[in-house]
Motif scaffolding. Sequence first.
Motif, PDB file in Angstrom:
ATOM      1  N   THR A 253      73.411  -1.509  25.658  1.00  0.00           N
ATOM      2  CA  THR A 253      72.258  -1.273  26.519  1.00  0.00           C
ATOM      3  C   THR A 253      71.728   0.132  26.275  1.00  0.00           C
ATOM      4  N   GLU A 254      70.554   0.419  26.804  1.00  0.00           N
ATOM      5  CA  GLU A 254      69.965   1.752  26.659  1.00  0.00           C
ATOM      6  C   GLU A 254      70.878   2.820  27.252  1.00  0.00           C
ATOM      7  N   LEU A 255      71.466   2.507  28.410  1.00  0.00           N
ATOM      8  CA  LEU A 255      72.376   3.456  29.046  1.00  0.00           C
ATOM      9  C   LEU A 255      73.616   3.690  28.190  1.00  0.00           C
ATOM     10  N   GLU A 256      74.157   2.630  27.614  1.00  0.00           N
ATOM     11  CA  GLU A 256      75.348   2.759  26.774  1.00  0.00           C
ATOM     12  C   GLU A 256      75.044   3.542  25.493  1.00  0.00           C
ATOM     13  N   LEU A 257      73.852   3.331  24.931  1.00  0.00           N
ATOM     14  CA  LEU A 257      73.457   4.098  23.748  1.00  0.00           C
ATOM     15  C   LEU A 257      73.373   5.585  24.082  1.00  0.00           C
ATOM     16  N   ASN A 258      72.804   5.880  25.258  1.00  0.00           N
ATOM     17  CA  ASN A 258      72.717   7.278  25.686  1.00  0.00           C
ATOM     18  C   ASN A 258      74.097   7.897  25.875  1.00  0.00           C
ATOM     19  N   GLN A 259      75.029   7.095  26.416  1.00  0.00           N
ATOM     20  CA  GLN A 259      76.388   7.601  26.616  1.00  0.00           C
ATOM     21  C   GLN A 259      77.051   7.919  25.274  1.00  0.00           C
ATOM     22  N   CYS A 260      76.824   7.063  24.289  1.00  0.00           N
ATOM     23  CA  CYS A 260      77.385   7.304  22.954  1.00  0.00           C
ATOM     24  C   CYS A 260      76.779   8.564  22.329  1.00  0.00           C
ATOM     25  N   LEU A 261      75.467   8.715  22.475  1.00  0.00           N
ATOM     26  CA  LEU A 261      74.803   9.898  21.920  1.00  0.00           C
ATOM     27  C   LEU A 261      75.252  11.175  22.622  1.00  0.00           C
ATOM     28  N   ARG A 262      75.476  11.071  23.913  1.00  0.00           N
ATOM     29  CA  ARG A 262      75.978  12.238  24.651  1.00  0.00           C
ATOM     30  C   ARG A 262      77.372  12.599  24.145  1.00  0.00           C
ATOM     31  N   HIS A 263      78.192  11.582  23.878  1.00  0.00           N
ATOM     32  CA  HIS A 263      79.538  11.819  23.364  1.00  0.00           C
ATOM     33  C   HIS A 263      79.464  12.528  22.009  1.00  0.00           C
ATOM     34  N   TRP A 264      78.552  12.074  21.147  1.00  0.00           N
ATOM     35  CA  TRP A 264      78.359  12.711  19.837  1.00  0.00           C
ATOM     36  C   TRP A 264      77.893  14.148  20.025  1.00  0.00           C
ATOM     37  N   PHE A 265      76.928  14.350  20.923  1.00  0.00           N
ATOM     38  CA  PHE A 265      76.364  15.678  21.190  1.00  0.00           C
ATOM     39  C   PHE A 265      77.446  16.650  21.660  1.00  0.00           C
ATOM     40  N   ASN A 266      78.280  16.194  22.603  1.00  0.00           N
ATOM     41  CA  ASN A 266      79.319  17.065  23.156  1.00  0.00           C
ATOM     42  C   ASN A 266      80.342  17.484  22.102  1.00  0.00           C
ATOM     43  N   GLU A 267      80.543  16.624  21.096  1.00  0.00           N
ATOM     44  CA  GLU A 267      81.525  16.929  20.053  1.00  0.00           C
ATOM     45  C   GLU A 267      80.948  17.779  18.917  1.00  0.00           C
ATOM     46  N   HIS A 268      79.632  17.652  18.666  1.00  0.00           N
ATOM     47  CA  HIS A 268      79.037  18.297  17.494  1.00  0.00           C
ATOM     48  C   HIS A 268      78.131  19.479  17.810  1.00  0.00           C
ATOM     49  N   ASP A 269      77.498  19.466  18.948  1.00  0.00           N
ATOM     50  CA  ASP A 269      76.564  20.543  19.263  1.00  0.00           C
ATOM     51  C   ASP A 269      77.317  21.765  19.790  1.00  0.00           C
ATOM     52  N   LYS A 270      76.990  22.918  19.237  1.00  0.00           N
ATOM     53  CA  LYS A 270      77.683  24.151  19.609  1.00  0.00           C
ATOM     54  C   LYS A 270      76.829  25.064  20.494  1.00  0.00           C
ATOM     55  N   SER A 271      75.680  24.561  20.934  1.00  0.00           N
ATOM     56  CA  SER A 271      74.802  25.381  21.778  1.00  0.00           C
ATOM     57  C   SER A 271      75.314  25.401  23.210  1.00  0.00           C
ATOM     58  N   ASP A 272      74.663  26.208  24.031  1.00  0.00           N
ATOM     59  CA  ASP A 272      75.037  26.303  25.439  1.00  0.00           C
ATOM     60  C   ASP A 272      74.300  25.278  26.300  1.00  0.00           C
ATOM     61  N   TYR A 273      73.438  24.479  25.690  1.00  0.00           N
ATOM     62  CA  TYR A 273      72.675  23.489  26.438  1.00  0.00           C
ATOM     63  C   TYR A 273      73.522  22.247  26.737  1.00  0.00           C
ATOM     64  N   LYS A 274      73.197  21.630  27.857  1.00  0.00           N
ATOM     65  CA  LYS A 274      73.848  20.367  28.206  1.00  0.00           C
ATOM     66  C   LYS A 274      72.948  19.212  27.776  1.00  0.00           C
ATOM     67  N   PHE A 275      73.584  18.100  27.463  1.00  0.00           N
ATOM     68  CA  PHE A 275      72.870  16.937  26.935  1.00  0.00           C
ATOM     69  C   PHE A 275      71.711  16.512  27.834  1.00  0.00           C
ATOM     70  N   TYR A 276      71.984  16.345  29.149  1.00  0.00           N
ATOM     71  CA  TYR A 276      70.957  15.829  30.042  1.00  0.00           C
ATOM     72  C   TYR A 276      69.898  16.866  30.380  1.00  0.00           C
ATOM     73  N   ASP A 277      70.219  18.153  30.150  1.00  0.00           N
ATOM     74  CA  ASP A 277      69.187  19.176  30.316  1.00  0.00           C
ATOM     75  C   ASP A 277      68.113  19.036  29.245  1.00  0.00           C
ATOM     76  N   LEU A 278      68.545  18.609  28.070  1.00  0.00           N
ATOM     77  CA  LEU A 278      67.621  18.469  26.947  1.00  0.00           C
ATOM     78  C   LEU A 278      66.953  17.099  26.873  1.00  0.00           C
ATOM     79  N   TYR A 279      67.706  16.051  27.258  1.00  0.00           N
ATOM     80  CA  TYR A 279      67.233  14.699  26.963  1.00  0.00           C
ATOM     81  C   TYR A 279      67.117  13.774  28.177  1.00  0.00           C
ATOM     82  N   TYR A 280      67.074  14.324  29.357  1.00  0.00           N
ATOM     83  CA  TYR A 280      66.948  13.474  30.551  1.00  0.00           C
ATOM     84  C   TYR A 280      65.630  12.691  30.499  1.00  0.00           C
ATOM     85  N   GLY A 281      65.721  11.381  30.646  1.00  0.00           N
ATOM     86  CA  GLY A 281      64.529  10.526  30.650  1.00  0.00           C
ATOM     87  C   GLY A 281      64.092  10.082  29.270  1.00  0.00           C
TER      88      GLY A 281
END
Length: 203
Positions: free
Chosen positions: A162-190
């Motif tokens: 589902t769209e929600l599950e895809l977002n959860q997977c992308l957030r998981h990837w982001f948390n493991e690979h992104d080294k910035s101080d930004y949070k996933f939902y701060d950048l991609y909410y909606g």
Amino acid sequence: MIKNQLALLPTEPAQKAVALAFAEVIKKEGKLRGETPFANAFCRFYFGKSRPAKSYLLVVADSSSDTVPEIMRKLDRFLESNGEKRYLVNWYFANCAFPSKSTSTETRFTNHTEMMVTRSNKIADKEARLRQAYLESKKYRILNVSQKDLPAWVADEEENLTELELNQCLRHWFNEHDKSDYKFYDLYYGYTASRIALDLSFA
């Protein structure tokens, strides 16, 4: 000590007639005549005659289109079954004549309903656990997807997640690979999953 046997009889007319009818049939066992002994006895005590007119019998009939003989046969079968075959007579009359059967029927229905709800909940819980395990496997696999391949991965998984599950997977990837101080939902909410994946591929 009870001196009068009538003191044992219920006061409700239908119940009283049922009790008296059973007592008479038992007393005359082997000497009964006719095909509807229970109905005849009941009607005598309830209506004052063993073969009342149809206008009287409508209070016990399950169908107004039945003839007097049909009503009497159904009534007899209902009484002989000790109130179990409730479908043969009017439901209100059945409840009046055998109130305990009404309670037991309601209890059985309630128990059956609760059983079905419990079973449905167990099935739903099992399906939810399986779905969660499936999602966790996708989260594990996406970690091996390169940044530039994220849009293709999302396109391939759109039919499975589902769209929600895809977002959860992308957030998981982001948390493991992104080294910035930004949070996933701060950048991609909606944002849609495909838009997020495209953005991450150029980050």
